[in-house]
Design a protein around this motif. Sequence first.
Motif, mmCIF file in Angstrom:
data_model
loop_
_atom_site.group_PDB
_atom_site.id
_atom_site.type_symbol
_atom_site.label_atom_id
_atom_site.label_comp_id
_atom_site.label_asym_id
_atom_site.label_seq_id
_atom_site.Cartn_x
_atom_site.Cartn_y
_atom_site.Cartn_z
ATOM 1 N N HIS A 53 -34.608 -6.443 65.005
ATOM 2 C CA HIS A 53 -34.429 -7.662 64.209
ATOM 3 C C HIS A 53 -33.910 -7.343 62.802
ATOM 4 C CE1 HIS A 53 -35.040 -11.476 62.263
ATOM 5 N NE2 HIS A 53 -35.929 -10.948 61.438
ATOM 6 N N GLU A 54 -34.610 -6.461 62.087
ATOM 7 C CA GLU A 54 -34.263 -6.222 60.685
ATOM 8 C C GLU A 54 -32.890 -5.579 60.541
ATOM 9 O OE1 GLU A 54 -35.627 -7.056 57.854
ATOM 10 O OE2 GLU A 54 -37.417 -8.008 58.699
ATOM 11 N N GLN A 55 -32.577 -4.624 61.426
ATOM 12 C CA GLN A 55 -31.345 -3.863 61.289
ATOM 13 C C GLN A 55 -30.140 -4.544 61.931
ATOM 14 O OE1 GLN A 55 -34.293 -2.293 62.264
ATOM 15 N NE2 GLN A 55 -34.612 -1.530 60.172
ATOM 16 N N HIS A 56 -30.381 -5.450 62.875
ATOM 17 C CA HIS A 56 -29.231 -6.071 63.539
ATOM 18 C C HIS A 56 -29.337 -7.600 63.646
ATOM 19 C CE1 HIS A 56 -26.200 -7.090 66.545
ATOM 20 N NE2 HIS A 56 -25.639 -5.941 66.243
ATOM 21 N N GLY A 57 -30.402 -8.094 64.237
ATOM 22 C CA GLY A 57 -30.498 -9.531 64.485
ATOM 23 C C GLY A 57 -30.422 -10.362 63.221
ATOM 24 N N LYS A 58 -31.111 -9.929 62.190
ATOM 25 C CA LYS A 58 -31.146 -10.687 60.938
ATOM 26 C C LYS A 58 -29.787 -10.694 60.238
ATOM 27 C CE LYS A 58 -34.349 -11.135 57.028
ATOM 28 N NZ LYS A 58 -35.551 -10.505 56.438
ATOM 29 N N PRO A 59 -29.157 -9.514 60.004
ATOM 30 C CA PRO A 59 -27.824 -9.550 59.400
ATOM 31 C C PRO A 59 -26.811 -10.307 60.252
ATOM 32 C CG PRO A 59 -28.613 -7.272 59.592
ATOM 33 C CD PRO A 59 -29.673 -8.163 60.155
ATOM 34 N N HIS A 60 -26.925 -10.154 61.568
ATOM 35 C CA HIS A 60 -26.010 -10.856 62.466
ATOM 36 C C HIS A 60 -26.111 -12.368 62.257
ATOM 37 C CE1 HIS A 60 -24.295 -11.027 66.855
ATOM 38 N NE2 HIS A 60 -23.844 -12.016 66.122
ATOM 39 N N SER A 61 -27.320 -12.872 62.169
ATOM 40 C CA SER A 61 -27.504 -14.313 62.008
ATOM 41 C C SER A 61 -26.923 -14.798 60.685
ATOM 42 C CB SER A 61 -28.988 -14.680 62.109
ATOM 43 O OG SER A 61 -29.714 -14.212 60.990
ATOM 44 N N ILE A 64 -23.056 -14.972 61.059
ATOM 45 C CA ILE A 64 -22.645 -16.106 61.873
ATOM 46 C C ILE A 64 -22.806 -17.419 61.102
ATOM 47 C CG2 ILE A 64 -23.186 -17.447 63.937
ATOM 48 C CD1 ILE A 64 -21.583 -14.892 64.493
ATOM 49 N N THR A 65 -23.860 -17.525 60.303
ATOM 50 C CA THR A 65 -24.047 -18.725 59.476
ATOM 51 C C THR A 65 -22.890 -18.872 58.489
ATOM 52 O OG1 THR A 65 -26.460 -18.589 59.667
ATOM 53 C CG2 THR A 65 -25.579 -19.862 57.820
ATOM 54 N N TRP A 66 -22.559 -17.805 57.790
ATOM 55 C CA TRP A 66 -21.459 -17.807 56.814
ATOM 56 C C TRP A 66 -20.127 -18.168 57.467
ATOM 57 C CZ3 TRP A 66 -18.267 -13.033 56.531
ATOM 58 C CH2 TRP A 66 -17.243 -13.121 55.583
ATOM 59 N N LEU A 67 -19.792 -17.463 58.545
ATOM 60 C CA LEU A 67 -18.522 -17.718 59.222
ATOM 61 C C LEU A 67 -18.506 -19.088 59.888
ATOM 62 C CD1 LEU A 67 -17.800 -14.256 60.902
ATOM 63 C CD2 LEU A 67 -16.702 -15.214 58.871
ATOM 64 N N GLY A 68 -19.655 -19.529 60.386
ATOM 65 C CA GLY A 68 -19.718 -20.816 61.061
ATOM 66 C C GLY A 68 -19.412 -21.980 60.133
ATOM 67 N N VAL A 69 -19.868 -21.886 58.891
ATOM 68 C CA VAL A 69 -19.559 -22.930 57.911
ATOM 69 C C VAL A 69 -18.052 -22.984 57.679
ATOM 70 C CG1 VAL A 69 -19.797 -23.592 55.489
ATOM 71 C CG2 VAL A 69 -21.804 -22.889 56.794
ATOM 72 N N TYR A 70 -17.444 -21.810 57.519
ATOM 73 C CA TYR A 70 -15.999 -21.774 57.294
ATOM 74 C C TYR A 70 -15.242 -22.339 58.496
ATOM 75 C CZ TYR A 70 -11.305 -20.057 56.321
ATOM 76 O OH TYR A 70 -9.943 -19.982 56.097
ATOM 77 N N ASN A 199 -28.743 -9.447 50.117
ATOM 78 C CA ASN A 199 -30.113 -9.693 49.668
ATOM 79 C C ASN A 199 -30.709 -10.982 50.229
ATOM 80 O OD1 ASN A 199 -30.639 -7.401 47.765
ATOM 81 N ND2 ASN A 199 -28.781 -8.206 46.810
ATOM 82 N N ASN A 200 -30.059 -11.508 51.274
ATOM 83 C CA ASN A 200 -30.555 -12.690 51.978
ATOM 84 C C ASN A 200 -30.674 -13.907 51.064
ATOM 85 O OD1 ASN A 200 -31.342 -14.048 54.288
ATOM 86 N ND2 ASN A 200 -33.508 -13.553 54.044
ATOM 87 N N GLN A 201 -29.773 -14.018 50.103
ATOM 88 C CA GLN A 201 -29.725 -15.198 49.238
ATOM 89 C C GLN A 201 -28.691 -16.164 49.827
ATOM 90 O OE1 GLN A 201 -28.762 -13.329 45.505
ATOM 91 N NE2 GLN A 201 -30.851 -12.606 45.176
ATOM 92 N N MET A 202 -29.059 -16.766 50.955
ATOM 93 C CA MET A 202 -28.090 -17.528 51.727
ATOM 94 C C MET A 202 -27.654 -18.825 51.037
ATOM 95 S SD MET A 202 -27.148 -15.709 54.189
ATOM 96 C CE MET A 202 -26.170 -16.912 55.082
ATOM 97 N N VAL A 203 -28.481 -19.364 50.170
ATOM 98 C CA VAL A 203 -28.055 -20.548 49.418
ATOM 99 C C VAL A 203 -26.827 -20.205 48.583
ATOM 100 C CG1 VAL A 203 -28.684 -22.162 47.591
ATOM 101 C CG2 VAL A 203 -30.334 -21.613 49.389
ATOM 102 N N ARG A 204 -26.857 -19.050 47.924
ATOM 103 C CA ARG A 204 -25.719 -18.605 47.122
ATOM 104 C C ARG A 204 -24.511 -18.311 48.016
ATOM 105 N NH1 ARG A 204 -22.294 -18.784 43.053
ATOM 106 N NH2 ARG A 204 -21.410 -16.760 42.500
ATOM 107 N N VAL A 205 -24.731 -17.663 49.153
ATOM 108 C CA VAL A 205 -23.632 -17.367 50.082
ATOM 109 C C VAL A 205 -22.927 -18.655 50.505
ATOM 110 C CG1 VAL A 205 -23.073 -16.508 52.393
ATOM 111 C CG2 VAL A 205 -24.660 -15.225 50.946
#
Length: 227
Positions: A53-61, A64-70, A199-205
């Motif tokens: 999860h920490e090394q792959h699943g979390k960054p992957h998600s 996908i969130t970032w690219l999905g918005v675009y 740093n998982n600051q997804m609001v800023r992303v």
Amino acid sequence: MVREYSAHRHLPPLESGDRLTRPEFERRYAAAPHIKKAELIEGIVYVASPLRHEQHGKPHSRVITWLGVYQSLTPGVDLSDAATVRLDLDNEPQPDAALFIEPDAGGQTRLSSDGYIEGSPELIVEIAASSVAIDTGSKKQVYRRNGVLEYVIWQSYENKIEWFCLIDGDYRLLSPGADGIIRSGVFPGLWLAVEALLNNQMVRVLEVVQAGLKSPEHDAFVQQLKK
């Protein structure tokens, strides 16, 4: 289903290190439903280890969130999550994310009759944890040679992102601007606040990519795709 099983049951198992043709790779992969991710790179099979999860699943998600918005606000652009891509006869990777211009809008890829992406997506992202040697080595060269225009590698153990752009047949590293943002040269408006993503600051992303989506260059890109 019985006939399909019968056709596959005598095939050897799919194992890392096998040297196979692409058709043989696909046959063995189809006969091994327990394998969730396998790739053919330069004719060699790589079966992925179980993903943490920490090394792959979390960054992957996050990616996908970032690219999905675009993608959702860019008509003519599509996004795929861990789909198999037929690049050439010796290479069939399964990238963590692929962003590509749709064929009708002039993109490099097409969809095969059996549902696979064929050709080179304009942008590929790989989350490199246990696969870091492959992602930064042979796979990077395969993507370069096949004309993947931008390649993003997130090395999760080092917690760093490298974004490469294909220029004159070679990958060159894109650096963030003074504001800490990397701006795609292939997908206008695809902006990334690198440190925020790390740093998982997804609001800023999401704020940054939404600003990119409101930019004049993104509007011009969408109009171009509509032609």
